[in-house]
Motif scaffolding. Structure first.
Motif, mmCIF file in Angstrom:
data_model
loop_
_atom_site.group_PDB
_atom_site.id
_atom_site.type_symbol
_atom_site.label_atom_id
_atom_site.label_comp_id
_atom_site.label_asym_id
_atom_site.label_seq_id
_atom_site.Cartn_x
_atom_site.Cartn_y
_atom_site.Cartn_z
ATOM 1 N N ASP A 127 0.835 -1.195 0.000
ATOM 2 C CA ASP A 127 0.000 0.000 0.000
ATOM 3 C C ASP A 127 0.877 1.256 0.000
ATOM 4 O O ASP A 127 1.424 1.647 1.034
ATOM 5 C CB ASP A 127 -0.913 -0.019 1.238
ATOM 6 C CG ASP A 127 -1.923 1.107 1.192
ATOM 7 O OD1 ASP A 127 -1.767 2.026 0.366
ATOM 8 O OD2 ASP A 127 -2.879 1.068 1.987
ATOM 9 N N ASP A 181 4.233 6.894 -1.079
ATOM 10 C CA ASP A 181 5.661 6.561 -1.024
ATOM 11 C C ASP A 181 5.889 5.393 -1.978
ATOM 12 O O ASP A 181 5.364 4.300 -1.768
ATOM 13 C CB ASP A 181 6.022 6.171 0.426
ATOM 14 C CG ASP A 181 7.506 5.903 0.587
ATOM 15 O OD1 ASP A 181 8.096 5.284 -0.328
ATOM 16 O OD2 ASP A 181 8.076 6.286 1.624
ATOM 17 N N SER A 252 13.481 -8.186 -0.524
ATOM 18 C CA SER A 252 13.195 -7.241 0.547
ATOM 19 C C SER A 252 13.623 -7.903 1.833
ATOM 20 O O SER A 252 13.283 -9.061 2.079
ATOM 21 C CB SER A 252 11.699 -6.943 0.632
ATOM 22 O OG SER A 252 11.303 -6.149 -0.449
ATOM 23 N N ARG A 257 17.959 -2.536 5.529
ATOM 24 C CA ARG A 257 17.423 -1.268 6.034
ATOM 25 C C ARG A 257 16.497 -1.543 7.198
ATOM 26 O O ARG A 257 15.502 -2.235 7.067
ATOM 27 C CB ARG A 257 16.699 -0.542 4.913
ATOM 28 C CG ARG A 257 17.695 0.129 3.966
ATOM 29 C CD ARG A 257 17.092 0.395 2.631
ATOM 30 N NE ARG A 257 15.978 1.318 2.739
ATOM 31 C CZ ARG A 257 14.957 1.319 1.896
ATOM 32 N NH1 ARG A 257 14.906 0.448 0.933
ATOM 33 N NH2 ARG A 257 13.996 2.196 2.022
ATOM 34 N N ILE A 270 6.179 -1.424 6.408
ATOM 35 C CA ILE A 270 5.050 -1.276 7.330
ATOM 36 C C ILE A 270 3.965 -2.301 6.989
ATOM 37 O O ILE A 270 3.674 -2.531 5.815
ATOM 38 C CB ILE A 270 4.453 0.153 7.185
ATOM 39 C CG1 ILE A 270 5.491 1.212 7.519
ATOM 40 C CG2 ILE A 270 3.193 0.322 8.026
ATOM 41 C CD1 ILE A 270 6.008 1.179 8.937
ATOM 42 N N THR A 299 8.077 -6.784 -1.351
ATOM 43 C CA THR A 299 7.629 -5.946 -0.231
ATOM 44 C C THR A 299 6.350 -6.537 0.375
ATOM 45 O O THR A 299 6.223 -6.659 1.604
ATOM 46 C CB THR A 299 7.394 -4.496 -0.720
ATOM 47 O OG1 THR A 299 8.578 -4.045 -1.388
ATOM 48 C CG2 THR A 299 7.082 -3.567 0.432
#
Ligand code: AMP
Ligand code: MG
Length: 355
Positions: A127, A181, A252, A257, A270, A299
């Protein structure tokens, strides 16, 4: 100072091109004679970048020009879609007040539309309207302080596709707080554009690698597939390698990170369902026909974990590293096992569609 910097970059680029001609020989041995060109531009999309080309009939000079154009294609996507560039289209959209029509390029709209379709396909796990939550957790990382319940509730309310509307030539939002984003998909899109640019220029085969997310086409001069290492999320080194032809491979993971807040490590991804960092999988690698799809699904599966595998569209494969540093487990789709280098295939658990 400026010209000194330019000269330094120029020298680095020249050395890299020359060294690159021998790269595949040194890494995998065996080949003699054929030229493989490698260009390593300084920092693209906030990370390292390696562009590899096997020149076609047009020759080496043409392939060198193609590599420069491929880099330009990546940088053009970054300039439009990065939240880190103040004047990018996405930054302008994010700063706009509610109700204002913000003009967007066809490229940015294409990515936003793919992301909106992706939100449906991944049942909300992917999202891009989670900008407010992503920013909240990023700030929490730099302040080393967990967000308060009130901050979380505010960011969750502002993170929704219900607040973002796409039209023919732009987008509009219903709340000044809404933000998008594209950090989980734009790198893949840029990689696809760079590959298209290489192919259009007549390059026979190549790899566009942006920070370990990559897309290959054709094959290396001495082998029928490109080897792609998969990093071990728990310790330095790799857990295996895939052998791929025309395909994208994106990973991912929270090894690259993450933020440490109040002593605990949090992923930069998230979980939109909870508003908190995802915890489902330390590392997810997806193989797909396009880098945009691979990037997005890597992701999404970081949020969904193994439960998300049945949602993966046909023609895509995934490899998840689960468990803990003491007890890692590798779970793969059946098709991913086929792509694994034989010595690693024995150590993985295959997720069958019925499970
Ligand atoms: P990647 O490294 O491709 O998994 O992308 C991670 C980046 O995507 C983060 O740094 C955020 O910018 C963004 N992001 C984080 N969580 C999500 C999510 N649930 N859906 C879409 N994008 C996200
Ligand atoms: Mg991604």
């Amino acid at each position: 100072m400026r010209s000194g910097k330019l000269i330094r970059y120029g020298l680095v680029a020249a050395v890299v091109l020359l060294v690159g001609i021998g790269l595949w020989q040194t890494r995998r041995g065996a080949r003699r004679g054929a030229a493989v060109l490698v260009r390593e531009p300084a920092r693209v999309m906030g990370t390292t970048c390696t562009l590899t080309a096997v020149p076609g009939p047009e020759g080496v000079a043409s392939a060198e020009a193609a590599l420069r154009d491929a880099e330009a294609a990546l940088r053009a996507v970054e300039a439009r879609m990065s939240v880190w560039i103040a004047g990018s289209e996405i930054s302008r959209f994010n700063q706009a007040p509610a109700g204002e029509d913000v003009a967007l390029s066809a490229d940015t709209l294409e990515v936003l539309r793919a992301a909106r379709r992706g939100a449906v396909q991944t049942r909300g796990a992917f999202d891009v309207t989670c900008g407010p939550l992503i920013e909240l957790w990023r700030r929490a990382g730099s302040l080393d302080r967990l967000p308060t319940e009130a901050e979380l509730a505010g960011a969750r309310a502002a993170s929704s596709w219900r607040l973002v509307h796409l039209d023919e030539d732009g987008a509009r939002k219903d709340s000044g707080e809404a933000r998008v984003d594209l950090g989980g998909i734009a790198k893949g899109y840029g990689t696809d554009r760079a590959v298209e640019s290489l192919r259009r220029a007549g390059v026979e085969a190549g790899v566009v690698d942006v920070g370990g997310d990559l897309r290959c086409f054709g094959h290396p001069p001495d082998k029928d597939r490109w080897p792609v290492d998969i990093r071990d999320p728990f310790r330095p080194g790799t857990i295996g390698a895939l052998l791929v032809g025309d395909a994208a491979v994106c990973t991912s993971g929270n090894y690259a990170r993450f933020a440490v807040i109040e002593g605990k490590r949090y992923s930069h991804i998230i979980d939109p369902r909870t508003g908190s960092p995802a915890e489902a999988a330390p590392s997810v690698t997806v193989v797909a026909p396009t880098a945009m799809a691979a990037d997005m699904w890597a992701t999404a599966l970081s949020v969904l974990g193994r439960e998300g595998l049945p949602l993966l569209p046909a023609g895509m494969e995934a490899l998840l590293v689960l468990g803990t540093p003491e007890e890692p487990r590798i779970v793969c789709t059946p098709g991913a096992v086929e792509l694994l280098e034989a010595s690693f295939a024995a150590h993985v658990e295959v997720h069958r569609p019925s499970e």
